[in-house]
Design an enzyme around this catalytic site. Structure first.
Site, PDB file in Angstrom:
ATOM      1  N   ASN A 146     -71.792 -32.794 -20.930  1.00 27.94           N
ATOM      2  CA  ASN A 146     -71.401 -34.199 -21.083  1.00 27.94           C
ATOM      3  C   ASN A 146     -72.594 -34.987 -21.650  1.00 27.94           C
ATOM      4  OD1 ASN A 146     -71.218 -37.005 -20.383  1.00 27.94           O
ATOM      5  ND2 ASN A 146     -69.433 -36.510 -19.145  1.00 27.94           N
ATOM      6  N   HIS A 157     -74.860 -39.831 -21.289  1.00 32.80           N
ATOM      7  CA  HIS A 157     -76.068 -40.575 -20.942  1.00 32.80           C
ATOM      8  C   HIS A 157     -77.153 -40.531 -22.007  1.00 32.80           C
ATOM      9  CE1 HIS A 157     -74.183 -41.941 -17.445  1.00 32.80           C
ATOM     10  NE2 HIS A 157     -73.974 -40.727 -16.995  1.00 32.80           N
ATOM     11  N   HIS A 183     -67.005 -39.369 -22.182  1.00 31.91           N
ATOM     12  CA  HIS A 183     -66.102 -40.297 -21.503  1.00 31.91           C
ATOM     13  C   HIS A 183     -66.158 -41.649 -22.215  1.00 31.91           C
ATOM     14  CE1 HIS A 183     -64.970 -42.285 -17.347  1.00 31.91           C
ATOM     15  NE2 HIS A 183     -64.166 -42.667 -18.325  1.00 31.91           N
ATOM     16  N   ARG A 241     -65.294 -45.137 -22.099  1.00 29.87           N
ATOM     17  CA  ARG A 241     -64.843 -46.068 -21.053  1.00 29.87           C
ATOM     18  C   ARG A 241     -64.318 -47.355 -21.665  1.00 29.87           C
ATOM     19  NH1 ARG A 241     -66.442 -46.344 -15.766  1.00 29.87           N
ATOM     20  NH2 ARG A 241     -67.265 -44.402 -14.931  1.00 29.87           N
ATOM     21  N   ARG A 263     -69.627 -48.531 -22.203  1.00 22.34           N
ATOM     22  CA  ARG A 263     -71.023 -48.677 -21.745  1.00 22.34           C
ATOM     23  C   ARG A 263     -71.922 -47.551 -22.262  1.00 22.34           C
ATOM     24  NH1 ARG A 263     -70.298 -47.508 -15.344  1.00 22.34           N
ATOM     25  NH2 ARG A 263     -68.700 -49.091 -15.582  1.00 22.34           N
ATOM     26  N   GLU A 287     -62.856 -37.451 -21.799  1.00 20.73           N
ATOM     27  CA  GLU A 287     -62.470 -37.994 -20.496  1.00 20.73           C
ATOM     28  C   GLU A 287     -62.041 -39.437 -20.727  1.00 20.73           C
ATOM     29  OE1 GLU A 287     -66.055 -37.769 -18.306  1.00 20.73           O
ATOM     30  OE2 GLU A 287     -65.954 -35.617 -18.046  1.00 20.73           O
ATOM     31  N   THR A 308     -67.646 -42.336 -12.191  1.00 21.40           N
ATOM     32  CA  THR A 308     -66.310 -42.083 -11.642  1.00 21.40           C
ATOM     33  C   THR A 308     -66.437 -41.747 -10.157  1.00 21.40           C
ATOM     34  OG1 THR A 308     -65.845 -41.135 -13.796  1.00 21.40           O
ATOM     35  CG2 THR A 308     -64.186 -40.812 -12.108  1.00 21.40           C
ATOM     36  N   GLU A 319     -59.362 -30.564 -13.181  1.00 20.74           N
ATOM     37  CA  GLU A 319     -60.811 -30.481 -12.986  1.00 20.74           C
ATOM     38  C   GLU A 319     -61.077 -30.979 -11.577  1.00 20.74           C
ATOM     39  OE1 GLU A 319     -63.412 -32.011 -16.051  1.00 20.74           O
ATOM     40  OE2 GLU A 319     -64.999 -32.393 -14.585  1.00 20.74           O
ATOM     41  N   HIS A 321     -68.893 -33.005 -11.777  1.00 20.17           N
ATOM     42  CA  HIS A 321     -69.386 -34.290 -11.281  1.00 20.17           C
ATOM     43  C   HIS A 321     -70.486 -34.090 -10.244  1.00 20.17           C
ATOM     44  CE1 HIS A 321     -69.689 -38.507 -10.400  1.00 20.17           C
ATOM     45  NE2 HIS A 321     -68.983 -38.705 -11.492  1.00 20.17           N
TER      46      HIS A 321
HETATM   47  N1  PXP Z   1     -66.352 -34.409 -15.116  1.00 22.30           N
HETATM   48  C1  PXP Z   1     -65.785 -35.646 -15.118  1.00 22.30           C
HETATM   49  C2  PXP Z   1     -64.309 -35.756 -15.091  1.00 22.30           C
HETATM   50  C3  PXP Z   1     -66.578 -36.807 -15.189  1.00 22.30           C
HETATM   51  O1  PXP Z   1     -66.007 -38.031 -15.172  1.00 22.30           O
HETATM   52  C4  PXP Z   1     -67.984 -36.666 -15.286  1.00 22.30           C
HETATM   53  C5  PXP Z   1     -68.837 -37.885 -15.428  1.00 22.30           C
HETATM   54  O2  PXP Z   1     -68.518 -38.533 -16.622  1.00 22.30           O
HETATM   55  C6  PXP Z   1     -68.527 -35.369 -15.296  1.00 22.30           C
HETATM   56  C7  PXP Z   1     -67.694 -34.256 -15.188  1.00 22.30           C
HETATM   57  C8  PXP Z   1     -70.006 -35.128 -15.372  1.00 22.30           C
HETATM   58  O3  PXP Z   1     -70.615 -35.627 -14.232  1.00 22.30           O
HETATM   59  P1  PXP Z   1     -72.210 -35.654 -14.136  1.00 22.30           P
HETATM   60  O4  PXP Z   1     -72.697 -36.572 -15.208  1.00 22.30           O
HETATM   61  O5  PXP Z   1     -72.459 -36.157 -12.766  1.00 22.30           O
HETATM   62  O6  PXP Z   1     -72.676 -34.234 -14.363  1.00 22.30           O
END
Ligand code: PXP
Length: 239
Positions: free
Chosen positions: A6, A9, A42, A44, A48, A69, A100, A150, A193
């Site tokens: 992901n 960030h 993701h 949003r 952001r 996402e 989330t 998931e 997550h």
């Molecule tokens: N899976 C989903 C559905 C998420 O919403 C997120 C965060 O955007 C992640 C995985 C990844 O989470 P993390 O950034 O905490 O590894």
């Protein structure tokens, strides 16, 4: 076990200065070169971190599957149908949350989700639902026609981070039972997550889980692992 990286960030750092670096597309290419199986992002409501332009550029650039996402809203579905990621993962979204905070409540919006999902599936997009490890949510996910779930590992990660080992046992048991149940009903099973280099190992041992989506911890480590090199490169320019 596949890894979805992901890259949200990376865009968070870029947006802190409303500039063009670091570019999440660059991060996606590096993740692909390092062997990642998928890029996850993701978009949003408040944009952001990544936005639809990042989504478009990533889909045009990488050769590995892209997992979008998004909240189950009309605006987001239009974005998905325009850019056609390989997968959509439906997540709950509240504007005030930092990240989330829980899984999607599929049980309470079964009818809406069933209708919402149809055009996505017709467009050939795989639909996954981000849910808490809960058997009722899994049954409802089958009912609405999802291809996959998931499992939310956020609570597991939280108890791990507070060294609550009884809690870790409890959350792992829930994740194991949910993964098994979802697979037995024909769903593909993913998880994610809050996973970090410290807490990921027990999750990789749940054999029904095919894929993990990990973001924050990878980006956090990338910043520190690359810091020394970045400072040295700047010093070279100064000398
Ligand atoms: N899976 C989903 C559905 C998420 O919403 C997120 C965060 O955007 C992640 C995985 C990844 O989470 P993390 O950034 O905490 O590894």
């Amino acid at each position: 076990m596949r890894l979805g990286v992901n890259i949200d960030h990376v865009a968070t750092v870029r947006n802190a200065r409303r500039t063009f670096e670091p570019d999440p597309v660059y991060a996606a290419i590096l993740a692909q070169m390092a062997g990642a199986d998928q890029i996850t992002l993701h978009v949003r409501e408040d944009r952001r971190h990544v936005n639809e332009d990042d989504l478009r550029r990533i889909i045009e650039t990488v050769h590995i599957p892209v997992n979008l996402e998004m909240a189950p809203t009309e605006e987001m579905r239009n974005i998905a149908l325009t850019y056609r990621p390989n997968r959509v993962t439906l997540v709950p979204e509240r504007r005030e949350e930092i990240t989330t905070e829980g899984g999607l409540d599929v049980v309470s919006q079964k009818e809406h989700l069933k209708e919402f999902i149809k055009p996505l599936k017709e467009a050939g997009i795989e639909v996954s639902l981000f849910i808490d490890p809960n058997l009722e949510q899994i049954k409802a996910s089958v009912w609405v026609g999802a291809d996959a779930v998931e499992l939310h590992t956020g609570t597991y990660a939280e108890v791990w981070n507070s060294f609550d080992w009884e809690g870790v046992k409890r959350e792992l048991a829930k994740l194991r039972a949910s993964a098994k149940f979802a697979k037995s009903l024909g769903l593909r099973v993913y998880a994610g997550h809050g996973l970090t280099y410290h807490n990921v190992k027990p999750i990789t041992e749940i054999k029904e889980i095919e894929e993990l989506n990990i973001g924050h911890s990878i980006v956090a480590n990338a910043v520190l692992l690359g810091f020394e090199r970045a400072v040295k490169d700047m010093l070279k320019l100064l000398k």
